[in-house]
Design a protein around this motif. Structure first.
Motif, mmCIF file in Angstrom:
data_model
loop_
_atom_site.group_PDB
_atom_site.id
_atom_site.type_symbol
_atom_site.label_atom_id
_atom_site.label_comp_id
_atom_site.label_asym_id
_atom_site.label_seq_id
_atom_site.Cartn_x
_atom_site.Cartn_y
_atom_site.Cartn_z
ATOM 1 N N MET B 1 0.857 -1.198 0.000
ATOM 2 C CA MET B 1 0.000 0.000 0.000
ATOM 3 C C MET B 1 0.888 1.241 0.000
ATOM 4 S SD MET B 1 -3.388 0.468 2.253
ATOM 5 C CE MET B 1 -2.686 -0.095 3.778
ATOM 6 N N SER B 2 0.776 2.055 -0.993
ATOM 7 C CA SER B 2 1.656 3.217 -1.063
ATOM 8 C C SER B 2 1.098 4.334 -0.195
ATOM 9 C CB SER B 2 1.768 3.692 -2.519
ATOM 10 O OG SER B 2 0.524 4.164 -2.964
ATOM 11 N N GLU B 3 1.993 5.209 0.238
ATOM 12 C CA GLU B 3 1.605 6.316 1.113
ATOM 13 C C GLU B 3 0.544 7.172 0.434
ATOM 14 O OE1 GLU B 3 2.809 6.807 4.127
ATOM 15 O OE2 GLU B 3 2.570 8.916 4.600
ATOM 16 N N GLY B 4 -0.609 7.300 1.080
ATOM 17 C CA GLY B 4 -1.641 8.174 0.550
ATOM 18 C C GLY B 4 -2.617 7.521 -0.413
ATOM 19 N N ALA B 5 -2.435 6.226 -0.693
ATOM 20 C CA ALA B 5 -3.396 5.568 -1.566
ATOM 21 C C ALA B 5 -4.711 5.394 -0.818
ATOM 22 C CB ALA B 5 -2.877 4.209 -2.019
ATOM 23 N N ILE B 6 -5.819 5.638 -1.524
ATOM 24 C CA ILE B 6 -7.095 5.621 -0.828
ATOM 25 C C ILE B 6 -7.608 4.193 -0.651
ATOM 26 C CG2 ILE B 6 -9.518 6.286 -1.039
ATOM 27 C CD1 ILE B 6 -8.657 8.949 -2.004
ATOM 28 N N ARG B 191 -12.920 7.717 3.109
ATOM 29 C CA ARG B 191 -11.691 7.129 3.630
ATOM 30 C C ARG B 191 -10.525 8.113 3.632
ATOM 31 N NH1 ARG B 191 -13.216 3.434 6.351
ATOM 32 N NH2 ARG B 191 -11.022 2.932 6.531
ATOM 33 N N THR B 192 -10.829 9.398 3.626
ATOM 34 C CA THR B 192 -9.776 10.417 3.613
ATOM 35 C C THR B 192 -9.777 11.176 4.944
ATOM 36 O OG1 THR B 192 -11.248 12.119 2.765
ATOM 37 C CG2 THR B 192 -10.126 10.754 1.132
#
Lengths: 249, 439
Positions: B1-6, B191-192
Motif C-alpha cells: 500500500m503506497s503512502e496516501g493511496a485511498i 476514507r480520507t
C-alpha cells in the motif's frame, strides 16, 4: 519573556453576573501549573476563556507572547494550545483509534484533504498508535469510545488533548469522579504525557495537585488570591481560610 | 500500500463485482421497461449517496438537496442545446461533468450561507433556499421554461465513437459508467482525512473545534462536494429524460432523496444505494398498481423510522456477525414464524387502504366494486372492511407474540458468539450496528 501563557486583567460576565473578576496570570514555559478553588470559583470558565470556548468580556489572553483573545477554538489550537474537558467530550460512536486519529490529523498537516487515503498515511497511523500506547488504550483500539469504562474515557479525553502535540495543555479536572487507584494511575499518565510541555490543570483532588504541580494558583470568586509553590500555598493563611481549611487534613 | 493511496488492492474486489454487475445487468433484464428503470435507479443512487454525504456522514439534515440536482439538470439541458446549436465538439458523456460543476458552483453559492451553523439552523436555511429556488423557477421563465420545462435532444450532440446515445441501452451504459465513477469517488472520500473529520463533526462538533478543525469549513466542503455529485445526477436525469421542469428541484424531490437515504440506511455507505433502488422500484411499479402509492411510501418510511432506525442496510448488517459465525440458521425459524402474522397484518392494512382509496376517490364514477388481491370486493358492504380489520388486528397481535421467539433466537446467537474474554470484547460494536441493535 518566558511566559508561554499570560492572562492580563481578564474579566467575564454572563449578563449582570461577574464570574471572572480580573485575573492576571503568567505561566512560564515547561511549568506544571494547577488552578484550585472552591466550587463556583470560575475555574472551568477560566479554561473556557483561555481556550476560546467563551469570548472574554475584557482583558487579554496571550499565547507565546501573541494575543489570542477573540480567536476561535481551532485557531487557538493551531497556535499550540490544546485542552481536555471536565465532562467527557469525545466522539462516542467512533472507535478509540478513530478518536485519536482525528486528533492527530491537523497537527500532521492533512487538514481537509479529501484526496488522500487516511488508512495509508503512515505518519498518522504511527502517531495515533503511539498516543494509544501512552494512554494505555492499545488493547481497546477498535472499541467504540462510548462504551469504554469511565476511567478509560478519561484517559481518551487526555489522549485527544495531547495527540496533536500541542506544547500548552489544559486539563480540566482530569481525575474527576475517579477512585483513588484510578486517580493515581491518571497522575502517572499525566506526568508522562506532558513531559517537556506546559501544563495547566484545574483539579479538586489535593493529593493530585500537590503531587503534580510546580506552582498553584488559588481562584476564589473569580479572582486569584494567591499564586505560589505548593509549599507556600499550603502555608498561606488567606488560602487556608478561603479554601484549604476544609480540604487539607 | 503506497503512502496516501485511498484504496488497497484487496478492497477492490467489491468494485470489480459492481462493475461486472453494471455491465451484465442489461443482459439479464433486457426489456425496455427494465432498462428505463435501471437507468433511473443509477441516477437516484448517485443522488441519494450525495445526500448521505451530508446526512449520514456529516450529520447535516438538508431539506433542499434537490436544488443542486435540479439546477444542474437545467444547466445540463441548456448546455446540450447550446452545444447542439453551435456544433461545439463536446460529446454527450461530458455533460454530467458540466452538471457536476454547476452543482458545485451552486453548492459554493448557497453553502457559504447555509453551512455557517449546523443542526436545526442549517436544516431551516436549506428549507428556505429550497423554497426560494423553487419559487423563482416559476418566475424566471427563460431559464426554467415555466410549467412545461425545457427540452433538449441528446442525439444532436457530437457522436462519440459512432454512438449517438439515442437508444436507451446506450443511455443506460452512460449512466452506469458515471454511477460507477461517482460511487467509487464518494466512497473514497469517506476514507480520507476530510471524510473522517466529517464523521467527527457529526459525532461531536464542539470537540472537533478543539482538535484544530473549523466545523464550518468541514460542513462547507461536504456541502459543496454533495452539490457536485447531486449535479452529476441531475445532468444524467436531463440526458435521460431530455426534459427538465421545476418539479425536479422542488420540495417533493428533496423529500424523496431524504426518504431514499433513510429507508436504505444512513449509517452505512451502501445504505442509500439500497434505498435508491428500492424506492425507485416502488415508485415505478406501485404507481402502476395503485393510486394510493404515496400513502404506502409514507407508511414504509414511518415503519423504518420506528422499527429499523438504521434503515434496511442497518438491519441487514446486524446479521453480519451471525452470518460469519455460521449461526444465521438459528434465526431463520423465528423469522419464518414471525413472517406469517406480519404478512397477515400487511394484507389487512393493504385491504383497508385500497378499500378506503377506492371508496373515497373512485366509487362515485366506477361504483363500489374494488379489485384487490386478484378478487373483487364490494366496498359498500361492511364485510370486506371487517375482514380487513380482523386480518390487521389478529396479524398485529400474533406478530407481537412471535416477537418473543425472534428475541430469544437473537439472544441465543449473541450468547453463542460471546467470546471467552467476556464483556471487554463483547463491547466491540461494529459501526454497522449503530443505533439498530434489536432490543
Amino acid at each position: 519573556m518566558s511566559a508561554v501563557l499570560s492572562l492580563a486583567d481578564v474579566h467575564k460576565s454572563f449578563g449582570p453576573t461577574a464570574i471572572i473578576r480580573g485575573v492576571t496570570l503568567n505561566v512560564p514555559t515547561g511549568e506544571r501549573h494547577a488552578i484550585i478553588g472552591p466550587n463556583g470559583a470560575g475555574k472551568s470558565t477560566l479554561f473556557h476563556l483561555i481556550s476560546g470556548r467563551f469570548p472574554v468580556s475584557s482583558g487579554t489572553v496571550s499565547l507565546h507572547g501573541r494575543p489570542i483573545t477573540g480567536l476561535k477554538p481551532y485557531e487557538i489550537y493551531r497556535r499550540g494550545l490544546s485542552r481536555s474537558f471536565q465532562v467527557t467530550n469525545i466522539f462516542p460512536r467512533l472507535s478509540v483509534y478513530e478518536n485519536i486519529r482525528c486528533a492527530v490529523l491537523w497537527a500532521l498537516g492533512y487538514k481537509y484533504a479529501f484526496w488522500l487515503g487516511v488508512d495509508a498515511l503512515r505518519s498518522v497511523r504511527e502517531r495515533a498508535e503511539a498516543v494509544m500506547t501512552s494512554i494505555g488504550l492499545t488493547r481497546r483500539r477498535d472499541v467504540q469510545a462510548g462504551v469504554l469504562t469511565y476511567a478509560e474515557q478519561r484517559a481518551l479525553e487526555i489522549g485527544l488533548a495531547i495527540a496533536g502535540g500541542a506544547d500548552v495543555i489544559l486539563l480540566d479536572e482530569p481525575t474527576a469522579g475517579m477512585s483513588r487507584g484510578e486517580s493515581e494511575q491518571a497522575v502517572q499518565l499525566i506526568r508522562t504525557v506532558t513531559q517537556g510541555k506546559t501544563l495547566i490543570m484545574v483539579e479538586h483532588d489535593m493529593s493530585v495537585v500537590f503531587g503534580l504541580a510546580d506552582r498553584i494558583s488559588v481562584l476564589v470568586y473569580g479572582q486569584i488570591i494567591a499564586s505560589d509553590t505548593p509549599r507556600a500555598i499550603r502555608e498561606n493563611a488567606a488560602v487556608r481560610e478561603a479554601y484549604l481549611g476544609q480540604a487539607v487534613h | 500500500m503506497s503512502e496516501g493511496a485511498i484504496l488497497s488492492w484487496r478492497s477492490w474486489a467489491p468494485w470489480v463485482a459492481l462493475a461486472l454487475a453494471l455491465v451484465l445487468l442489461p443482459r439479464l433484464l433486457s426489456s425496455g421497461s427494465s432498462l428505463t428503470m435501471m437507468s433511473l435507479m443509477g441516477i437516484m443512487i448517485i443522488f441519494a449517496l450525495s445526500y448521505n454525504m451530508l446526512l449520514g456522514q456529516t450529520g447535516m439534515l438538508s431539506f433542499g438537496h434537490a436544488v443542486y440536482y435540479g439546477l444542474a439538470g437545467f444547466v445540463a439541458i441548456h448546455a446540450m442545446n447550446a452545444i447542439a446549436q453551435n456544433k461545439w465538439a463536446i460529446p454527450l458523456p461530458v455533460i454530467p461533468l458540466i452538471g457536476g460543476l454547476a452543482g458545485l458552483a451552486f453548492g459554493i453559492l448557497f453553502g457559504s450561507v447555509s453551512t455557517r451553523r449546523g443542526g436545526t439552523v442549517f436544516a431551516m436555511i436549506t428549507l428556505g433556499v429550497g423554497e426560494l429556488v423553487a419559487s423563482s423557477s416559476l418566475i424566471l421563465r427563460s431559464f426554467f421554461g415555466g410549467e412545461s420545462g425545457i427540452t433538449a435532444n441528446r442525439t444532436k450532440l457530437m457522436p462519440l465513437f459512432g454512438y449517438k446515445f439515442g437508444p436507451q441501452i446506450e443511455i443506460y451504459y452512460l449512466i452506469a459508467g458515471w454511477a460507477f465513477i461517482a460511487i467509487l469517488a464518494m466512497y473514497a472520500i469517506t476514507r480520507t482525512p476530510f471524510g473522517r473529520m466529517c464523521n467527527a463533526v457529526r459525532e461531536n462538533p464542539e470537540r472537533a473545534e478543539f482538535i484544530g478543525y473549523s466545523t464550518q469549513t468541514v460542513r462547507f466542503i461536504a456541502f459543496c462536494l454533495a452539490g457536485f455529485f447531486a449535479g452529476i445526477a441531475g445532468a444524467l436525469a436531463a440526458i435521460n429524460f431530455e426534459i427538465m421542469n421545476a418539479l425536479s428541484l422542488g420540495a417533493a424531490q428533496s423529500g424523496t432523496v431524504l426518504l431514499m437515504a433513510f429507508i436504505g440506511g444512513i449509517g452505512l455507505f451502501w445504505g442509500p444505494i439500497l434505498g435508491a433502488i428500492l424506492v425507485t422500484f416502488l415508485q415505478v411499479t406501485l404507481s402502476d398498481l395503485t393510486g394510493a402509492w404515496m400513502l404506502y411510501f409514507g407508511l414504509l418510511f414511518i415503519l423504518v423510522v420506528m422499527f429499523a432506525p438504521g434503515g434496511i442496510a442497518g438491519w441487514l448488517a446486524l446479521h453480519g456477525p451471525a452470518l460469519r459465525s455460521g449461526r444465521l440458521g438459528r434465526l431463520l425459524p423465528a423469522y419464518a414464524l414471525a413472517a406469517v402474522p406480519l404478512a397477515m397484518a400487511a394484507a389487512g392494512a393493504i385491504l383497508i387502504v385500497e378499500l378506503a382509496h377506492h371508496m373515497l376517490v373512485k366509487a362515485s364514477s366506477d361504483g363500489s366494486l374494488v379489485h384487490v388481491f386478484f378478487t373483487t370486493l364490494d366496498g359498500a358492504s361492511p364485510w370486506p372492511w371487517l375482514a380487513a380489520l380482523a386480518l390487521l388486528g389478529v396479524g398485529a397481535a400474533l406478530t407481537r407474540l412471535a416477537w418473543g421467539p425472534v428475541r430469544s433466537a437473537w439472544a441465543a446467537v449473541h450468547a453463542a458468539s460471546a467470546p471467552v474474554d467476556g464483556p471487554a470484547e463483547a463491547a466491540v460494536v461494529p459501526p454497522a450496528a449503530q443505533g439498530v441493535l434489536p432490543t
